[in-house]
Design a protein around this motif. Structure first.
Motif, short mmCIF file in Angstrom:
data_model
loop_
_atom_site.label_atom_id
_atom_site.label_comp_id
_atom_site.label_asym_id
_atom_site.label_seq_id
_atom_site.Cartn_x
_atom_site.Cartn_y
_atom_site.Cartn_z
N TYR A 9 0.82 -1.21 0.00
CA TYR A 9 0.00 0.00 0.00
C TYR A 9 0.86 1.26 0.00
O TYR A 9 0.47 2.28 -0.54
N GLU A 10 2.05 1.20 0.56
CA GLU A 10 2.93 2.37 0.59
C GLU A 10 3.79 2.50 -0.66
O GLU A 10 4.74 3.27 -0.69
N GLY A 11 3.47 1.75 -1.71
CA GLY A 11 4.15 1.93 -2.99
C GLY A 11 5.32 1.02 -3.27
O GLY A 11 5.97 1.16 -4.30
N GLY A 12 5.62 0.10 -2.39
CA GLY A 12 6.73 -0.81 -2.62
C GLY A 12 6.34 -1.92 -3.58
O GLY A 12 5.18 -2.34 -3.62
N ILE A 13 7.31 -2.39 -4.36
CA ILE A 13 7.09 -3.53 -5.26
C ILE A 13 8.19 -4.55 -5.00
O ILE A 13 9.38 -4.21 -4.99
N LEU A 14 7.79 -5.80 -4.78
CA LEU A 14 8.72 -6.90 -4.54
C LEU A 14 8.55 -7.94 -5.64
O LEU A 14 7.47 -8.08 -6.21
N ARG A 15 9.62 -8.67 -5.93
CA ARG A 15 9.51 -9.76 -6.90
C ARG A 15 10.24 -10.98 -6.37
O ARG A 15 11.16 -10.87 -5.56
N ASN A 16 9.82 -12.13 -6.84
CA ASN A 16 10.41 -13.39 -6.44
C ASN A 16 10.73 -14.17 -7.70
O ASN A 16 9.88 -14.31 -8.58
N GLN A 17 11.94 -14.67 -7.78
CA GLN A 17 12.37 -15.45 -8.95
C GLN A 17 12.62 -16.90 -8.57
O GLN A 17 13.73 -17.40 -8.64
N ASN A 18 11.55 -17.57 -8.11
CA ASN A 18 11.60 -18.99 -7.80
C ASN A 18 12.53 -19.32 -6.62
O ASN A 18 13.21 -20.33 -6.62
#
Length: 104
Positions: A9-18
């Motif tokens: 909600y505070e604008g952060g973006i996370l990603r996961n690569q397996n």
């Protein structure tokens, strides 16, 4: 597959690569030079992602969440949730019962 993208909600973006770990792609409160409030992320593959939020904000990734572009907003309407119909289009629902069809 354990690949994926998450938004905060505070604008952060996370990603996961397996893996078991999540990598920050964009830190909270730093999305595109200002505070964005994200509500929903959707994809129907592991490459094309859409993130939607308050005031009609939208972000798109074409490279599995490695980089993000700010997209055209939804006329300042907050988007609460969305689903993809293909890798390039979908349906978003927002405040006051508004429904939008989106595409790249």
């Amino acid at each position: 597959s354990a690949n994926g993208v998450a938004c905060g909600y505070e604008g952060g973006i996370l990603r996961n690569q397996n893996t078991l770990n999540w990598d920050k792609t964009i830190n909270s409160n730093h999305a595109f030079g200002s505070r964005f409030h994200f509500n929903s992320v959707c994809s129907n593959d592991n490459n094309n992602y859409f993130i939607f939020g308050n005031n009609g904000k939208c972000s798109i990734s074409n490279d599995a969440g490695n980089s993000w572009l700010q997209a055209t907003s939804f006329n300042e309407n907050t988007i609460f949730d969305a689903i993809t119909l293909s890798s390039t289009s979908g349906i978003a629902v927002g405040e006051n019962g508004k429904i939008f069809r989106f595409s790249k």
